[in-house]
Design a protein around this motif. Structure first.
Motif, mmCIF file in Angstrom:
data_model
loop_
_atom_site.group_PDB
_atom_site.id
_atom_site.type_symbol
_atom_site.label_atom_id
_atom_site.label_comp_id
_atom_site.label_asym_id
_atom_site.label_seq_id
_atom_site.Cartn_x
_atom_site.Cartn_y
_atom_site.Cartn_z
ATOM 1 N N PRO A 194 0.818 -1.216 0.000
ATOM 2 C CA PRO A 194 0.000 0.000 0.000
ATOM 3 C C PRO A 194 0.847 1.259 0.000
ATOM 4 C CG PRO A 194 -0.475 -1.441 1.896
ATOM 5 C CD PRO A 194 0.827 -1.876 1.300
ATOM 6 N N GLY A 195 0.192 2.362 -0.364
ATOM 7 C CA GLY A 195 0.740 3.680 -0.113
ATOM 8 C C GLY A 195 0.388 4.080 1.314
ATOM 9 N N ILE A 196 0.160 5.366 1.552
ATOM 10 C CA ILE A 196 -0.200 5.840 2.890
ATOM 11 C C ILE A 196 -1.637 5.434 3.195
ATOM 12 C CG2 ILE A 196 -0.499 7.889 4.332
ATOM 13 C CD1 ILE A 196 1.676 9.234 2.647
ATOM 14 N N ILE A 220 -5.374 6.497 1.852
ATOM 15 C CA ILE A 220 -6.508 5.650 1.515
ATOM 16 C C ILE A 220 -7.011 4.991 2.799
ATOM 17 C CG2 ILE A 220 -5.745 5.248 -0.844
ATOM 18 C CD1 ILE A 220 -4.705 2.508 0.011
ATOM 19 N N ASP A 221 -8.200 4.402 2.741
ATOM 20 C CA ASP A 221 -8.790 3.793 3.924
ATOM 21 C C ASP A 221 -8.299 2.366 4.120
ATOM 22 O OD1 ASP A 221 -10.406 5.954 4.783
ATOM 23 O OD2 ASP A 221 -11.866 5.489 3.215
ATOM 24 N N THR A 246 -1.602 -0.926 -3.933
ATOM 25 C CA THR A 246 -2.839 -0.158 -3.848
ATOM 26 C C THR A 246 -2.531 1.196 -3.218
ATOM 27 O OG1 THR A 246 -5.107 -0.109 -2.969
ATOM 28 C CG2 THR A 246 -3.466 -1.285 -1.651
ATOM 29 N N SER A 247 -2.987 2.264 -3.870
ATOM 30 C CA SER A 247 -2.679 3.615 -3.396
ATOM 31 C C SER A 247 -3.707 4.581 -3.963
ATOM 32 C CB SER A 247 -1.276 4.034 -3.870
ATOM 33 O OG SER A 247 -1.279 4.291 -5.268
ATOM 34 N N GLU A 251 -4.903 0.509 -8.264
ATOM 35 C CA GLU A 251 -4.311 -0.796 -7.996
ATOM 36 C C GLU A 251 -3.548 -1.282 -9.219
ATOM 37 O OE1 GLU A 251 -7.756 -2.599 -4.996
ATOM 38 O OE2 GLU A 251 -7.750 -3.145 -7.124
ATOM 39 N N ARG A 252 -2.457 -2.017 -8.981
ATOM 40 C CA ARG A 252 -1.709 -2.635 -10.064
ATOM 41 C C ARG A 252 -0.786 -3.713 -9.487
ATOM 42 N NH1 ARG A 252 3.326 1.428 -11.689
ATOM 43 N NH2 ARG A 252 3.842 2.089 -9.564
ATOM 44 N N THR A 253 -0.383 -4.630 -10.366
ATOM 45 C CA THR A 253 0.616 -5.621 -10.006
ATOM 46 C C THR A 253 1.982 -5.087 -10.406
ATOM 47 O OG1 THR A 253 -0.941 -7.441 -10.305
ATOM 48 C CG2 THR A 253 1.391 -7.990 -10.367
#
Length: 302
Positions: A194-196, A220-221, A246-247, A251-253
């Protein structure tokens, strides 16, 4: 003979072990897997208030085990707990417990004599939990999933948080190294990055918010990350070795080579996926203060 890949994985009737599930992202994940018919073991030092309510409300299918993830004996004990409470070893192992620049284990403060406890929690615990999972699953001839909490910091780097970035780099490298275990043994190891995220890690620590420039509008939640977890645990299109980001950018791989910035355009970074210079300057200040005291002293060790 090869066991074969995990593929699509139905959680109904499965046992899911989650370290760090006492609150935040991993409590949200516990709620999601429970809703799909799984039994849940939460392993953490303590429960947040919402975690306490969750465990008390569903005692037959959710169990809390107080656990220090840095102690391997306590990690191993979780297999025994699962067998005693739910009659089998877990099917899914989520290594969610982690720390972010705790004052007790700090690179720049250099306040430990023998080892960095940070590494025990953020790196050694997920690695050991994975090894425990492989042994337990193979002993029962079961397929299963290990999902590890990494971070976008695992392919970035900031010397305001060198330990955090290093530990997350290690987890991404470990996950990629375990890709073949899905195909050969039926144990899928994947990572979410994840991001923040709006979690107690930030919300309960205003001093960290101030130092590192955290604001709600760039985060993000927790539920968004939990939903990402569900994808990589359940869906066969995310095989062993997957690093799933996820950010704020979506989303991406993440492939092995040449990671591009979130949003795919380096000239227009997405808010919440890059650090403003003023925030970096603010975060650097305590480090600069420490190093200023060391300069010119003639002392080579503390």
């Amino acid at each position: 003979m090869p066991h074969g890949p995990v593929g699509d994985f139905d959680l109904n009737g499965k046992i899911v072990l989650i370290t760090g599930g006492g609150g935040g992202i991993h409590l949200e994940l516990a709620k999601l897997v429970l809703a799909e018919g799984a039994k849940v073991i939460i392993a953490d030092l303590r429960l947040q208030p919402d975690g306490e309510e969750f465990v008390k409300a569903i005692p037959k299918t959710v169990f809390f085990q107080e656990t220090d993830v840095a102690k391997w004996a306590e990690l191993k004990n979780l297999i025994k707990v699962s067998e005693e409470k739910f009659g089998d070893v877990p099917d899914v192992y989520v290594a969610g417990a982690g720390v972010f620049e705790p004052p007790s284990s700090d690179f720049w403060e250099d306040n430990e004599d023998e080892r960095y406890a940070y590494v025990d929690i953020n790196v050694n615990h997920p690695l050991k939990l994975t090894r425990i999972a492989v042994t337990a699953l193979l002993s029962k001839n079961k397929k299963g999933v290990v999902a590890i909490m990494a971070s976008m910091a695992g392919y970035m780097g900031q010397d305001v948080a060198p330990m955090y970035c290093t530990t997350k780099h290690a987890l991404i490298g470990f996950t990629r190294s375990m890709g073949q275990t899905d195909r050969s043994q039926g144990v899928k190891v994947v990572t979410i990055a994840p991001g923040i995220v709006r979690t107690p890690l930030w919300l309960n620590h205003p001093e960290k918010q101030a130092r590192y420039g955290y604001t709600d509008d760039i985060a993000i939640d927790a539920i968004d990350v939990a939903k990402g977890y569900m994808k990589i645990i359940k869906e066969g299109k995310y095989p062993g070795g997957t690093v799933f980001e996820t950010s704020k950018a979506g989303e991406r791989t993440i492939g092995t080579w040449f990671v591009s910035p979130p949003g795919f355009d380096p000239d227009t970074p997405v808010e919440g996926t890059s650090v403003p210079q003023e925030a970096l300057d603010q975060a650097y200040q305590p480090i600069n203060d420490i190093l200023k005291k060391e300069r010119g002293t003639g002392k080579t060790v503390k």
